[in-house]
Scaffold this motif. Sequence first.
Motif, PDB file in Angstrom:
ATOM      1  N   TYR A   1      41.136  37.985  37.303  1.00  0.00           N
ATOM      2  CA  TYR A   1      41.849  36.731  37.642  1.00  0.00           C
ATOM      3  C   TYR A   1      43.233  36.824  36.885  1.00  0.00           C
TER       4      TYR A   1
ATOM      5  N   GLY B   1      45.322  38.913  39.397  1.00  0.00           N
ATOM      6  CA  GLY B   1      45.887  38.223  40.648  1.00  0.00           C
ATOM      7  C   GLY B   1      46.936  37.207  40.119  1.00  0.00           C
TER       8      GLY B   1
ATOM      9  N   TRP C   1      46.735  28.547  39.094  1.00  0.00           N
ATOM     10  CA  TRP C   1      45.954  28.619  40.103  1.00  0.00           C
ATOM     11  C   TRP C   1      46.757  29.041  41.174  1.00  0.00           C
TER      12      TRP C   1
ATOM     13  N   PRO D   1      47.116  31.202  45.554  1.00  0.00           N
ATOM     14  CA  PRO D   1      46.322  31.506  46.637  1.00  0.00           C
ATOM     15  C   PRO D   1      45.232  32.761  46.456  1.00  0.00           C
ATOM     16  N   SER D   2      44.398  32.423  46.907  1.00  0.00           N
ATOM     17  CA  SER D   2      43.097  33.355  46.927  1.00  0.00           C
ATOM     18  C   SER D   2      43.136  34.650  47.235  1.00  0.00           C
ATOM     19  N   LYS D   3      44.175  35.013  47.863  1.00  0.00           N
ATOM     20  CA  LYS D   3      44.369  36.567  48.460  1.00  0.00           C
ATOM     21  C   LYS D   3      44.721  37.322  47.466  1.00  0.00           C
TER      22      LYS D   3
ATOM     23  N   PHE E   1      43.742  37.003  44.200  1.00  0.00           N
ATOM     24  CA  PHE E   1      42.553  37.161  43.460  1.00  0.00           C
ATOM     25  C   PHE E   1      41.845  38.209  44.209  1.00  0.00           C
ATOM     26  N   LYS E   2      41.611  38.121  45.464  1.00  0.00           N
ATOM     27  CA  LYS E   2      40.982  39.083  46.238  1.00  0.00           C
ATOM     28  C   LYS E   2      41.294  40.429  46.147  1.00  0.00           C
TER      29      LYS E   2
ATOM     30  N   ARG F   1      40.593  41.943  42.735  1.00  0.00           N
ATOM     31  CA  ARG F   1      39.091  42.376  42.642  1.00  0.00           C
ATOM     32  C   ARG F   1      38.983  43.849  43.235  1.00  0.00           C
TER      33      ARG F   1
END
Length: 153
Positions: free
Chosen positions: A114, A117, A141, A143-145, A147-148, A151
Amino acid sequence: MDILLFLSITVITFLLMEGVTWCTHKFVMHGFLWYLHEDHHQPKYQGIFEKNDAFFVIFAIPSILLFYYGVAPELNFRFFIGLGILCYGIAYFLVHDVLIHQRFNWFKRTKSWYLRGLRKAHKIHHKHLGKAHGECFGMLWVPSKYFKEARLK
């Protein structure tokens, strides 16, 4: 008022502050107050403080006023809105100034996907030295990319 309501008001305010921060960052900091934010986008700034640090004061004023009006004549909801803003300000300081920009020698390395990211998204934001063409205006918060990607590392 009971403690559950106070806690709810504080948490909801904290969460709403991400939207306030995003809008303020995109439309105010990268807009008409760019002259205060501009030095923050330069590769190396001199000294301990930047003009951008004025935004800490700007965001603190509503919180202080809400604390003040939230205790008279008795403790009320305004106090807990101010507390939510304060908590977000503390989180912002720890994530933005300590973790991302490393203005202090704390938390140099993190294994958290997290936090990695968030750091990556902020670096993408700073690749633009001017006020135009920015992206990733959020702080907690993004964009999810990002965080991906974090990971996978």
